[in-house]
Write an enzyme that holds these catalytic residues in place. Structure first.
Site, PDB file in Angstrom:
ATOM      1  N   LYS A  14      53.075  45.063  47.465  1.00  0.00           N
ATOM      2  CA  LYS A  14      53.742  43.929  46.790  1.00  0.00           C
ATOM      3  C   LYS A  14      54.174  44.334  45.384  1.00  0.00           C
ATOM      4  CE  LYS A  14      49.867  41.590  47.435  1.00  0.00           C
ATOM      5  NZ  LYS A  14      48.917  41.214  46.567  1.00  0.00           N
ATOM      6  N   ARG A  89      47.327  32.074  47.739  1.00  0.00           N
ATOM      7  CA  ARG A  89      46.413  32.978  48.435  1.00  0.00           C
ATOM      8  C   ARG A  89      45.514  32.244  49.426  1.00  0.00           C
ATOM      9  NH1 ARG A  89      46.148  37.831  45.046  1.00  0.00           N
ATOM     10  NH2 ARG A  89      44.779  39.353  45.994  1.00  0.00           N
ATOM     11  N   ARG A 128      44.112  54.884  44.449  1.00  0.00           N
ATOM     12  CA  ARG A 128      45.077  54.384  43.445  1.00  0.00           C
ATOM     13  C   ARG A 128      44.627  54.671  42.015  1.00  0.00           C
ATOM     14  NH1 ARG A 128      47.494  48.503  44.210  1.00  0.00           N
ATOM     15  NH2 ARG A 128      45.359  47.762  43.910  1.00  0.00           N
ATOM     16  N   ARG A 163      41.470  50.917  38.706  1.00  0.00           N
ATOM     17  CA  ARG A 163      41.112  49.514  38.543  1.00  0.00           C
ATOM     18  C   ARG A 163      39.668  49.278  38.968  1.00  0.00           C
ATOM     19  NH1 ARG A 163      45.614  45.673  41.260  1.00  0.00           N
ATOM     20  NH2 ARG A 163      43.768  44.688  42.142  1.00  0.00           N
ATOM     21  N   ARG A 174      37.881  42.144  49.565  1.00  0.00           N
ATOM     22  CA  ARG A 174      39.258  41.678  49.362  1.00  0.00           C
ATOM     23  C   ARG A 174      40.004  41.593  50.690  1.00  0.00           C
ATOM     24  NH1 ARG A 174      41.049  45.994  45.133  1.00  0.00           N
ATOM     25  NH2 ARG A 174      43.032  44.929  44.983  1.00  0.00           N
TER      26      ARG A 174
HETATM   27  P1  AMP Z   1      45.789  41.438  43.150  1.00  0.00           P
HETATM   28  O1  AMP Z   1      46.205  42.124  41.897  1.00  0.00           O
HETATM   29  O2  AMP Z   1      46.837  40.525  43.697  1.00  0.00           O
HETATM   30  O3  AMP Z   1      45.227  42.396  44.162  1.00  0.00           O
HETATM   31  O4  AMP Z   1      44.581  40.455  42.759  1.00  0.00           O
HETATM   32  C1  AMP Z   1      43.389  40.966  42.206  1.00  0.00           C
HETATM   33  C2  AMP Z   1      42.318  39.916  42.199  1.00  0.00           C
HETATM   34  O5  AMP Z   1      42.736  38.789  41.403  1.00  0.00           O
HETATM   35  C3  AMP Z   1      41.982  39.307  43.553  1.00  0.00           C
HETATM   36  O6  AMP Z   1      41.070  40.113  44.278  1.00  0.00           O
HETATM   37  C4  AMP Z   1      41.354  37.980  43.133  1.00  0.00           C
HETATM   38  O7  AMP Z   1      40.056  38.178  42.633  1.00  0.00           O
HETATM   39  C5  AMP Z   1      42.226  37.576  41.940  1.00  0.00           C
HETATM   40  N1  AMP Z   1      43.377  36.743  42.333  1.00  0.00           N
HETATM   41  C6  AMP Z   1      44.700  37.089  42.264  1.00  0.00           C
HETATM   42  N2  AMP Z   1      45.477  36.080  42.682  1.00  0.00           N
HETATM   43  C7  AMP Z   1      44.636  35.081  43.028  1.00  0.00           C
HETATM   44  C8  AMP Z   1      44.841  33.767  43.556  1.00  0.00           C
HETATM   45  N3  AMP Z   1      46.066  33.302  43.823  1.00  0.00           N
HETATM   46  N4  AMP Z   1      43.739  33.004  43.796  1.00  0.00           N
HETATM   47  C9  AMP Z   1      42.493  33.454  43.531  1.00  0.00           C
HETATM   48  N5  AMP Z   1      42.237  34.680  43.046  1.00  0.00           N
HETATM   49  C10 AMP Z   1      43.291  35.491  42.797  1.00  0.00           C
END
Ligand code: AMP
Length: 218
Positions: A14, A89, A128, A163, A174
């Site tokens: 993404k 999400r 990564r 990260r 996740r």
């Molecule tokens: P990402 O960068 O999209 O992989 O998101 C990293 C982390 O941010 C996720 O594992 C969640 O802990 C949190 N997160 C991101 N977007 C959301 C969302 N819409 N709702 C809840 N937690 C989120």
């Protein structure tokens, strides 16, 4: 430009696709993960709680996410279209987002699901490495975007970091959260007739397919 929502498991591409679309079409990129990671750096109780949840790979509570998303959607850079990367999400967030759109008078746009086999996702996550300076993503376990010099960004020479949630343990949480909570929203958008599913694992091919969708719709 039509707004885009990406729905995909962690590391399905993404962020990479969003960056390319920002550069080429001038989309604004709204990554809730980026917003939450920056909130987690704050020296406050909320910052520490977020940091702990993020490192475990658990979802952040809806109310915190809504506040962050509504604040971001009130900014003035969205008129050329925006990409939602990481929101909604879960089904509650998808329903809430419909309300938010009504309030701000914007269109849903199209929803793009990126499907990637789990073994590839795992390799992308654990390998990564991201540049501290320019944010460029590299991977030490694949031939694509491997750093030419260990720990150093190919693009700007900055230092690479991993990260906190890019490890095998957190990936398990996740990915499972994606299956349990996020996948149900695929059906929600399919019923609205706005869903497109792309299955290539090649980022360049995926980008071409996304561009074809954009060109069909604009
Ligand atoms: P990402 O960068 O999209 O992989 O998101 C990293 C982390 O941010 C996720 O594992 C969640 O802990 C949190 N997160 C991101 N977007 C959301 C969302 N819409 N709702 C809840 N937690 C989120």
């Amino acid at each position: 430009m039509k707004n885009i929502i990406f729905i995909a498991a962690p590391a399905a591409g993404k962020g990479t696709a969003s960056e390319a679309l920002m550069e080429k079409y001038g989309y604004a990129h709204i990554s809730t993960g980026d917003i939450l990671r920056s909130m987690a750096k704050e020296d406050s109780e909320l910052g520490r709680t977020l940091s702990d949840l993020l490192s475990k790979g658990e979802l952040i509570s809806d109310s915190i996410v809504y506040e962050a998303v509504e604040k971001r959607l009130s900014m003035p850079d969205l008129d050329n279209g925006y990409i939602l990367d990481g929101f909604p999400r879960n089904i509650e967030q998808a329903i809430k987002y419909d309300d938010i759109l009504k309030n701000i008078g914007r269109d849903l746009g199209i929803v793009i699901e990126l499907k990637t086999p789990v073994d590839i996702l795992k390799k992308r996550i654990t390998g990564r490495r991201i540049c501290k300076e320019c944010g460029q993503t590299h991977n030490v376990l694949t031939n694509v975007n491997a750093p030419k010099v260990e720990g150093i960004c190919n693009k700007c020479g900055g230092t690479l970091y991993q990260r906190g949630d890019d490890n095998e343990e957190s990936f398990k949480t996740r990915y499972q959260t994606y299956l349990d909570k996020t996948l149900p929203i695929i059906d929600y958008y399919r019923k609205k007739g706005v869903l497109y599913t792309l299955e290539s694992c090649d980022p360049n091919e995926t980008l071409k397919e996304i561009e074809a969708l954009i060109n069909d719709y604009n």
